[in-house]
Write a protein that holds these residues in place. Sequence first.
Motif, PDB file in Angstrom:
ATOM      1  N   GLY A   1      -0.526   7.284 -17.599  1.00  0.00           N
ATOM      2  CA  GLY A   1       0.321   6.001 -17.453  1.00  0.00           C
ATOM      3  C   GLY A   1       0.370   5.650 -16.019  1.00  0.00           C
ATOM      4  N   VAL A   2       0.784   6.388 -15.144  1.00  0.00           N
ATOM      5  CA  VAL A   2       0.709   6.040 -13.743  1.00  0.00           C
ATOM      6  C   VAL A   2      -0.610   5.349 -13.011  1.00  0.00           C
ATOM      7  CG1 VAL A   2       1.078   6.830 -11.376  1.00  0.00           C
ATOM      8  CG2 VAL A   2       2.551   7.813 -13.189  1.00  0.00           C
ATOM      9  N   ALA A   3      -1.736   5.866 -13.384  1.00  0.00           N
ATOM     10  CA  ALA A   3      -2.999   5.251 -12.924  1.00  0.00           C
ATOM     11  C   ALA A   3      -2.954   3.915 -13.386  1.00  0.00           C
ATOM     12  CB  ALA A   3      -4.106   6.190 -13.255  1.00  0.00           C
ATOM     13  N   VAL A   4      -2.980   3.811 -14.916  1.00  0.00           N
ATOM     14  CA  VAL A   4      -2.791   2.377 -15.329  1.00  0.00           C
ATOM     15  C   VAL A   4      -1.958   1.337 -14.584  1.00  0.00           C
ATOM     16  CG1 VAL A   4      -2.533   0.764 -17.252  1.00  0.00           C
ATOM     17  CG2 VAL A   4      -3.824   3.105 -17.428  1.00  0.00           C
ATOM     18  N   VAL A   5      -0.541   1.864 -14.279  1.00  0.00           N
ATOM     19  CA  VAL A   5       0.424   0.932 -13.741  1.00  0.00           C
ATOM     20  C   VAL A   5       0.132   0.592 -12.186  1.00  0.00           C
ATOM     21  CG1 VAL A   5       2.713   1.146 -12.921  1.00  0.00           C
ATOM     22  CG2 VAL A   5       2.259   1.647 -15.182  1.00  0.00           C
TER      23      VAL A   5
ATOM     24  N   PRO B   1       0.707  -1.319   0.066  1.00  0.00           N
ATOM     25  CA  PRO B   1       0.076  -0.007   0.027  1.00  0.00           C
ATOM     26  C   PRO B   1       0.850   1.264   0.063  1.00  0.00           C
ATOM     27  CG  PRO B   1      -0.793  -1.372   1.453  1.00  0.00           C
ATOM     28  CD  PRO B   1       0.456  -2.162   1.040  1.00  0.00           C
ATOM     29  N   VAL B   2       1.898   1.440   0.671  1.00  0.00           N
ATOM     30  CA  VAL B   2       2.695   2.526   0.617  1.00  0.00           C
ATOM     31  C   VAL B   2       3.509   2.694  -0.605  1.00  0.00           C
ATOM     32  CG1 VAL B   2       4.948   3.526   1.902  1.00  0.00           C
ATOM     33  CG2 VAL B   2       3.241   2.271   3.344  1.00  0.00           C
ATOM     34  N   VAL B   3       3.896   1.650  -1.351  1.00  0.00           N
ATOM     35  CA  VAL B   3       4.477   1.795  -2.597  1.00  0.00           C
ATOM     36  C   VAL B   3       3.613   2.337  -3.492  1.00  0.00           C
ATOM     37  CG1 VAL B   3       5.441   0.529  -4.430  1.00  0.00           C
ATOM     38  CG2 VAL B   3       6.274   0.066  -2.344  1.00  0.00           C
ATOM     39  N   LEU B   4       2.201   1.693  -3.506  1.00  0.00           N
ATOM     40  CA  LEU B   4       1.280   2.208  -4.362  1.00  0.00           C
ATOM     41  C   LEU B   4       0.797   3.696  -4.266  1.00  0.00           C
ATOM     42  CD1 LEU B   4      -0.642  -1.072  -5.159  1.00  0.00           C
ATOM     43  CD2 LEU B   4       1.029  -0.148  -6.430  1.00  0.00           C
ATOM     44  N   GLY B   5       0.912   4.079  -2.882  1.00  0.00           N
ATOM     45  CA  GLY B   5       0.447   5.318  -2.478  1.00  0.00           C
ATOM     46  C   GLY B   5       1.545   6.424  -2.992  1.00  0.00           C
ATOM     47  N   GLY B   6       2.769   6.030  -2.997  1.00  0.00           N
ATOM     48  CA  GLY B   6       3.966   6.748  -3.738  1.00  0.00           C
ATOM     49  C   GLY B   6       3.678   7.033  -5.088  1.00  0.00           C
ATOM     50  N   TYR B   7       3.279   5.962  -5.843  1.00  0.00           N
ATOM     51  CA  TYR B   7       2.969   6.170  -7.393  1.00  0.00           C
ATOM     52  C   TYR B   7       1.963   6.940  -7.643  1.00  0.00           C
ATOM     53  CZ  TYR B   7       6.841   3.700  -8.898  1.00  0.00           C
ATOM     54  OH  TYR B   7       8.119   2.966  -9.315  1.00  0.00           O
ATOM     55  N   THR B   8       0.902   7.042  -6.603  1.00  0.00           N
ATOM     56  CA  THR B   8      -0.167   7.940  -6.743  1.00  0.00           C
ATOM     57  C   THR B   8       0.064   9.293  -6.515  1.00  0.00           C
ATOM     58  OG1 THR B   8      -1.642   6.174  -5.980  1.00  0.00           O
ATOM     59  CG2 THR B   8      -2.739   8.422  -5.949  1.00  0.00           C
TER      60      THR B   8
ATOM     61  N   LEU C   1       7.533  12.934  -1.723  1.00  0.00           N
ATOM     62  CA  LEU C   1       6.622  11.777  -1.176  1.00  0.00           C
ATOM     63  C   LEU C   1       6.855  10.502  -1.869  1.00  0.00           C
ATOM     64  CD1 LEU C   1       3.312  12.200   0.457  1.00  0.00           C
ATOM     65  CD2 LEU C   1       3.889  10.231  -1.158  1.00  0.00           C
ATOM     66  N   PHE C   2       6.917  10.664  -3.399  1.00  0.00           N
ATOM     67  CA  PHE C   2       7.064   9.451  -4.111  1.00  0.00           C
ATOM     68  C   PHE C   2       8.377   8.663  -3.917  1.00  0.00           C
ATOM     69  CE2 PHE C   2       9.460   8.339  -8.099  1.00  0.00           C
ATOM     70  CZ  PHE C   2       8.792   7.266  -8.353  1.00  0.00           C
ATOM     71  N   TYR C   3       9.380   9.475  -3.755  1.00  0.00           N
ATOM     72  CA  TYR C   3      10.592   8.891  -3.758  1.00  0.00           C
ATOM     73  C   TYR C   3      10.584   8.030  -2.247  1.00  0.00           C
ATOM     74  CZ  TYR C   3      12.955  10.316  -7.896  1.00  0.00           C
ATOM     75  OH  TYR C   3      12.985  10.255  -9.323  1.00  0.00           O
ATOM     76  N   ALA C   4      10.105   8.854  -1.330  1.00  0.00           N
ATOM     77  CA  ALA C   4      10.112   8.395   0.196  1.00  0.00           C
ATOM     78  C   ALA C   4       9.418   7.118   0.303  1.00  0.00           C
ATOM     79  CB  ALA C   4       9.568   9.491   1.085  1.00  0.00           C
ATOM     80  N   ALA C   5       8.364   6.838  -0.307  1.00  0.00           N
ATOM     81  CA  ALA C   5       7.349   5.861  -0.346  1.00  0.00           C
ATOM     82  C   ALA C   5       7.710   4.728  -1.139  1.00  0.00           C
ATOM     83  CB  ALA C   5       5.754   6.399  -0.576  1.00  0.00           C
ATOM     84  N   THR C   6       8.648   4.882  -2.206  1.00  0.00           N
ATOM     85  CA  THR C   6       8.900   3.494  -3.117  1.00  0.00           C
ATOM     86  C   THR C   6      10.317   3.163  -3.124  1.00  0.00           C
ATOM     87  OG1 THR C   6       9.340   5.282  -4.831  1.00  0.00           O
ATOM     88  CG2 THR C   6       6.983   4.495  -4.428  1.00  0.00           C
ATOM     89  N   ASP C   7      11.281   4.101  -2.861  1.00  0.00           N
ATOM     90  CA  ASP C   7      12.671   3.940  -3.167  1.00  0.00           C
ATOM     91  C   ASP C   7      13.101   2.547  -2.298  1.00  0.00           C
ATOM     92  OD1 ASP C   7      15.256   3.761  -4.166  1.00  0.00           O
ATOM     93  OD2 ASP C   7      16.073   5.692  -3.161  1.00  0.00           O
TER      94      ASP C   7
END
Length: 464
Positions: free
Chosen positions: A445-449, A347-354, A382-388
């Motif tokens: 594209g982000v939404a689809v992914v 959930p955190v990773v997907l939240g970052g891409y959102t 926030l994206f990098y913090a939630a995904t990297d």
Amino acid sequence: MAHRCPQEPQERETTGVYLSTVTSPVTAPPGGDPRRRRIALVSGNVVALGTVSLITDVSAEMVTAVLPLYLVLGLHVSPLAYGVVDGVYTGATAVLRLAGGFVADRFRSRKLVAGFGYTLSAVAKLGLLLAGRSVPAIGAVIAVDRLGKGVRTAPRDALITESTPPEALGRAFGVHRTMDSIGAFLGPLVALAVLAAAGESYDAVFVTSFCIAALAVVVLALFVRERPAAAPEPATALEPAAELEPAAELEPAAELEPAAAPESAADKVSLKAAFGLLRDAPVRRLAAASCLLGLATIGDGFVYLMLQRREELSLVWFPMLAVGTSLAYLLLAAPLGILADRIGRLPVVLGGYTALGLAYLLLFGPVGGWPLLVLTLALHGLFYAATDGVLIALAGPVLPARLRTTGIAVVQTGQALAYLVSSVLFGLAWQAWGPQAASRAAAAGVAVVVVATLLLLRKRGPVR
């Protein structure tokens, strides 16, 4: 499948975080409440690796903070050409991550392989002195620098994984990425200071960058210790780390080769076992998801160039856009790592891409002025913090211990190669449709992914 460490009769006591991986077991403090959760710290090895990454990022960001401006506005390269260079910066040498990961697993020398990568990137900084204004030469030097990054990343992340119990991986990677982002925050500021002191001499920036990168190699050699994969280092904590909520979303992969006692020549990791990683369904799904996520990401330089064009920012302030992203990353990486351990990493990773998709929409949305800059850079950080780091923490428990470095390299390679494709495609879209249409296509594209990744990685039950 969630993981818990078995409850042990003894706890490890420490008064802080040290640049050492050795702690002493002692009995639990009298009167302690085993149900009470307290903030757990990370191992000294994680802190040492974070220090190496902090120093290295100061060096790297000194150069990269001004690279988009230098290429697009200074050398007048097209958006497509910049997309190719930007893709090379991250993806062209990604396949070397696999080689570095396999060598590190094969010879159980993760620190040595990581050190080679850091050294190669440091030496590449001097190559910029010889490249001058030649775009092909700059591209070649960048490729060498990324070769070093490709070799070192998986062994470094494997060292972090092996120094941390499974249920605390999100926190460990969050702390590491926080220290890494401190370097990314300081790098552009150091570059601006060097330029001001040296009369805007880029050669002075390159030489200073090399000296700082060399310091990182020294810290790695002196303070990072390699531990056996079978004996992960527990988190330094005031209460046992076993009491944290489990957070792994995918069931662990079966060992591709039988576990052994002391390693013999016959027990060494083979190419057959490495290639066999993708025969395991959880690893295969994770690798596919990493490719999808890489396709959804465009280069930071594109984001900063679009902000600069829309707001007509002075060129002097352009490097500060990277500082804004790094500041948000710095503040959020550790909290989001801890959150990922609590509620689940997926959930955190997907939240970052959102958040990334929202940042793309904001680039040409109704908001303008300083609110646009603050919101976009905050979402980008926030994206990098939630995904990297959280994505690697998600992968750690899924991968077999003897092939963990190779497995991490597979995930990172898929993501980096997909990023190379996305950078070229976005540069082409910018050139053909303009930046506004290209950024909106990227948001779609982000939404689809995000949806596709959720379907690919979710468990049969509810996603944690």
